[in-house]
Design an enzyme around this catalytic site. Structure first.
Site, PDB file in Angstrom:
ATOM      1  N   GLY A   1      78.669  46.066  48.256  1.00 23.89           N
ATOM      2  CA  GLY A   1      76.676  46.572  47.956  1.00 23.89           C
ATOM      3  C   GLY A   1      76.083  46.959  48.903  1.00 23.89           C
ATOM      4  N   HIS A   2      77.089  48.435  49.644  1.00 24.00           N
ATOM      5  CA  HIS A   2      76.490  48.824  50.509  1.00 24.00           C
ATOM      6  C   HIS A   2      75.148  50.124  50.033  1.00 24.00           C
ATOM      7  CE1 HIS A   2      79.938  51.304  49.450  1.00 24.00           C
ATOM      8  NE2 HIS A   2      78.747  52.943  49.391  1.00 24.00           N
TER       9      HIS A   2
ATOM     10  N   MET B   1      69.353  47.860  48.094  1.00 26.26           N
ATOM     11  CA  MET B   1      68.798  47.623  49.554  1.00 26.26           C
ATOM     12  C   MET B   1      69.065  47.119  50.509  1.00 26.26           C
ATOM     13  SD  MET B   1      64.783  46.193  49.643  1.00 26.26           S
ATOM     14  CE  MET B   1      65.115  44.995  48.716  1.00 26.26           C
TER      15      MET B   1
ATOM     16  N   GLY C   1      72.452  45.944  50.967  1.00 32.54           N
ATOM     17  CA  GLY C   1      73.592  46.141  51.727  1.00 32.54           C
ATOM     18  C   GLY C   1      73.468  47.681  53.030  1.00 32.54           C
TER      19      GLY C   1
ATOM     20  N   SER D   1      70.073  34.293  46.543  1.00 34.64           N
ATOM     21  CA  SER D   1      68.314  33.999  46.491  1.00 34.64           C
ATOM     22  C   SER D   1      67.651  32.844  46.836  1.00 34.64           C
ATOM     23  CB  SER D   1      68.692  35.019  45.380  1.00 34.64           C
ATOM     24  OG  SER D   1      66.856  34.833  44.813  1.00 34.64           O
ATOM     25  N   SER D   2      66.371  33.017  47.140  1.00 34.00           N
ATOM     26  CA  SER D   2      65.392  32.129  47.257  1.00 34.00           C
ATOM     27  C   SER D   2      65.083  31.495  45.225  1.00 34.00           C
ATOM     28  CB  SER D   2      64.364  32.558  47.856  1.00 34.00           C
ATOM     29  OG  SER D   2      63.715  33.254  47.008  1.00 34.00           O
ATOM     30  N   CYS D   3      65.650  32.460  44.334  1.00 31.07           N
ATOM     31  CA  CYS D   3      65.441  32.170  43.570  1.00 31.07           C
ATOM     32  C   CYS D   3      66.641  30.676  42.635  1.00 31.07           C
ATOM     33  CB  CYS D   3      65.441  32.898  42.088  1.00 31.07           C
ATOM     34  SG  CYS D   3      66.955  33.757  41.567  1.00 31.07           S
TER      35      CYS D   3
ATOM     36  N   TYR E   1      69.789  34.639  36.908  1.00 34.20           N
ATOM     37  CA  TYR E   1      70.644  35.305  38.358  1.00 34.20           C
ATOM     38  C   TYR E   1      70.781  34.349  38.977  1.00 34.20           C
ATOM     39  CZ  TYR E   1      69.574  37.629  42.466  1.00 34.20           C
ATOM     40  OH  TYR E   1      69.387  38.097  43.517  1.00 34.20           O
TER      41      TYR E   1
ATOM     42  N   LYS F   1      73.670  32.747  41.244  1.00 35.24           N
ATOM     43  CA  LYS F   1      74.054  32.529  42.816  1.00 35.24           C
ATOM     44  C   LYS F   1      74.368  31.596  43.097  1.00 35.24           C
ATOM     45  CE  LYS F   1      73.144  36.286  44.002  1.00 35.24           C
ATOM     46  NZ  LYS F   1      74.437  37.531  45.081  1.00 35.24           N
TER      47      LYS F   1
ATOM     48  N   HIS G   1      60.798  44.435  41.480  1.00 31.72           N
ATOM     49  CA  HIS G   1      60.082  43.213  41.861  1.00 31.72           C
ATOM     50  C   HIS G   1      58.557  43.598  42.412  1.00 31.72           C
ATOM     51  CE1 HIS G   1      63.895  41.182  42.406  1.00 31.72           C
ATOM     52  NE2 HIS G   1      63.324  40.282  42.540  1.00 31.72           N
TER      53      HIS G   1
ATOM     54  N   TRP H   1      49.994  42.069  37.027  1.00 29.61           N
ATOM     55  CA  TRP H   1      50.720  41.234  35.919  1.00 29.61           C
ATOM     56  C   TRP H   1      50.339  39.798  36.451  1.00 29.61           C
ATOM     57  CZ3 TRP H   1      56.284  42.818  35.368  1.00 29.61           C
ATOM     58  CH2 TRP H   1      56.271  44.159  35.299  1.00 29.61           C
TER      59      TRP H   1
HETATM   60  P1  GDP Z   1      59.487  36.550  40.778  1.00 30.32           P
HETATM   61  O1  GDP Z   1      59.713  35.961  42.650  1.00 30.32           O
HETATM   62  O2  GDP Z   1      61.133  35.849  40.378  1.00 30.32           O
HETATM   63  O3  GDP Z   1      58.876  35.949  39.941  1.00 30.32           O
HETATM   64  O4  GDP Z   1      59.922  37.942  40.365  1.00 30.32           O
HETATM   65  P2  GDP Z   1      58.224  39.274  41.071  1.00 30.32           P
HETATM   66  O5  GDP Z   1      58.491  39.871  42.016  1.00 30.32           O
HETATM   67  O6  GDP Z   1      58.636  40.300  39.832  1.00 30.32           O
HETATM   68  O7  GDP Z   1      57.203  38.861  39.836  1.00 30.32           O
HETATM   69  C1  GDP Z   1      56.146  38.250  41.485  1.00 30.32           C
HETATM   70  C2  GDP Z   1      55.198  37.312  40.333  1.00 30.32           C
HETATM   71  O8  GDP Z   1      54.150  38.873  40.754  1.00 30.32           O
HETATM   72  C3  GDP Z   1      55.241  37.233  39.651  1.00 30.32           C
HETATM   73  O9  GDP Z   1      53.749  36.304  38.923  1.00 30.32           O
HETATM   74  C4  GDP Z   1      54.320  38.900  38.639  1.00 30.32           C
HETATM   75  O10 GDP Z   1      53.635  38.406  36.939  1.00 30.32           O
HETATM   76  C5  GDP Z   1      53.569  38.921  39.540  1.00 30.32           C
HETATM   77  N1  GDP Z   1      53.109  40.416  39.559  1.00 30.32           N
HETATM   78  C6  GDP Z   1      52.498  41.257  39.469  1.00 30.32           C
HETATM   79  N2  GDP Z   1      52.000  42.460  39.534  1.00 30.32           N
HETATM   80  C7  GDP Z   1      53.663  42.800  38.754  1.00 30.32           C
HETATM   81  C8  GDP Z   1      54.239  43.851  39.080  1.00 30.32           C
HETATM   82  O11 GDP Z   1      53.919  45.074  38.772  1.00 30.32           O
HETATM   83  N3  GDP Z   1      55.607  43.641  38.980  1.00 30.32           N
HETATM   84  C9  GDP Z   1      56.126  43.081  39.148  1.00 30.32           C
HETATM   85  N4  GDP Z   1      57.973  42.649  39.151  1.00 30.32           N
HETATM   86  N5  GDP Z   1      56.190  41.343  39.022  1.00 30.32           N
HETATM   87  C10 GDP Z   1      54.217  41.538  38.921  1.00 30.32           C
END
Ligand code: GDP
Length: 333
Positions: free
Chosen positions: A34-35, A38, A40, A130-132, A159, A163, A202, A225
């Site tokens: 996976g080099h 990000m 890798g 991953s932490s998830c 996912y 993992k 993310h 979001w």
């Molecule tokens: P998670 O850590 O697995 O939930 O993944 P994300 O990094 O995609 O989202 C983290 C948090 O950021 C969630 O509560 C999203 O709703 C919030 N968030 C706010 N704005 C954004 C955006 O523009 N993109 C993403 N991916 N998440 C967002």
């Protein structure tokens, strides 16, 4: 030199010196699976400082979702050590949109690489999770023992299940075959090489792009979001790569190890920090039709800290550097 200065110097010289080296990298062949990702690519950058040979394989050479290709590559390349940083990754939206691909691709990568390593007698393997993997409502900060103690967060369970299977394979192979396979669970990573595509990224790179575009367009607002109240922990990818090399060298046991910064921020706080770095001064507006995901995700960093490792890139400095990378490599796209 006072105590703090010594401490700082030790952190700057990467791995803490007092931990015994269980696996020496000197003269070894290390495959970074996976080099191009990000993480890798950060591991490749970090390993470049070591006296080892770095092996890589493009997807055209070995599609790790295919058992025959993964096994043929490992048998041919004969690595002494493998860092499994290959994965299909994505943010909250991508995970919910492509559950099949997230589950299948990540399961296959884990199973194929770990089994190929066993068959070929690879001396050391580090699987990156991953932490998830942790339950949605795990007590915070999340200790390693919380694994499989409750239901997962539905937005990324596909996912997470893959993992968890990878971690368990390492553990099972250690138990059944005596393989020195270990696993590490990084928190949310960010940094150079990140994915800035709004549909699959993310939160941190998404906010960087949104703030940048809002500023450039002279927009009055940027949209975030969810409610902005979820809390997340972030670690710079170069710190993570350093921690992985530290574990590769000095850790040999069944339990997985969290790799985090030990600190979290709310999404709203993060948005303000990002807006400050970018210089966007407009309003921050919440789109609550989008999911929040898990309310809080802060891992306990105690186990790794106790071994002598700690991060050295603070969030603001890290975001600033990442914004620089974005401007150079991704802003136009
Ligand atoms: P998670 O850590 O697995 O939930 O993944 P994300 O990094 O995609 O989202 C983290 C948090 O950021 C969630 O509560 C999203 O709703 C919030 N968030 C706010 N704005 C954004 C955006 O523009 N993109 C993403 N991916 N998440 C967002």
């Amino acid at each position: 030199m006072d105590h703090t200065a010594t401490d700082r110097l030790r952190r700057m010289t990467t791995s803490a010196p007092e931990r015994p080296v269980l696996f020496s990298l000197a003269g070894k062949r290390v495959w970074v699976a996976g080099h191009r990702g990000m993480l890798g690519s950060a591991v490749v950058r970090r390993l470049a400082a070591e006296d080892c040979e770095i092996l890589t394989a493009d997807r055209s050479v070995a599609d790790l979702r295919r058992q025959d290709e993964a096994e043929a590559f490992v048998a041919r390349a004969r690595p002494d050590a493998i860092v499994v940083a290959a994965a299909k990754v994505g943010g909250i939206l991508a995970n919910s949109t492509y559950p099949g691909a997230f589950l299948y691709d990540n399961l296959m990568i884990a199973a194929n690489v770990i089994e190929a390593a066993r068959r070929t007698g690879v001396a050391k393997l580090l699987y990156v999770g991953s932490s998830c993997i942790y339950p949605k409502l795990a007590a915070q900060p999340i200790v390693e023992e919380a694994l499989l103690s409750g239901p997962l967060e539905p937005t990324n369970e596909w996912y997470a299940v893959a993992k968890i299977a990878g971690i368990k394979l390492c553990e099972a192979y250690r138990r059944e075959y005596g393989c020195d396979f270990i696993s590490a669970m990084p928190t949310n990573l960010y940094g150079p090489g990140d994915n800035f595509d709004l549909a699959s990224s993310h939160v941190l790179p998404a906010l960087l792009r949104k703030a940048h575009e809002a500023k450039r367009a002279g927009a009055a607002e940027m949209v975030v979001w969810g409610t902005g109240t979820p809390r997340r922990e972030f670690l710079h990818v170069d710190d993570c790569a350093d921690a992985l090399v530290f574990l590769l060298r000095g850790y040999s046991d069944a339990p997985h190890v969290n790799v985090g910064s030990g600190e979290d921020v709310s999404i709203l706080e993060l948005t303000r920090l990002v807006a400050g770095v970018v210089g966007f001064e407009g309003a921050i507006v919440q789109d609550t039709s989008k999911p929040d995901g898990t309310p809080r995700k802060l891992m306990s960093a105690a186990r790794l800290r106790a071994m002598g490792w700690s991060p050295r890139i603070g969030l603001e400095a890290g975001v600033l550097g990442t914004y620089g990378w974005f401007l150079k490599h991704a802003a136009a796209r």
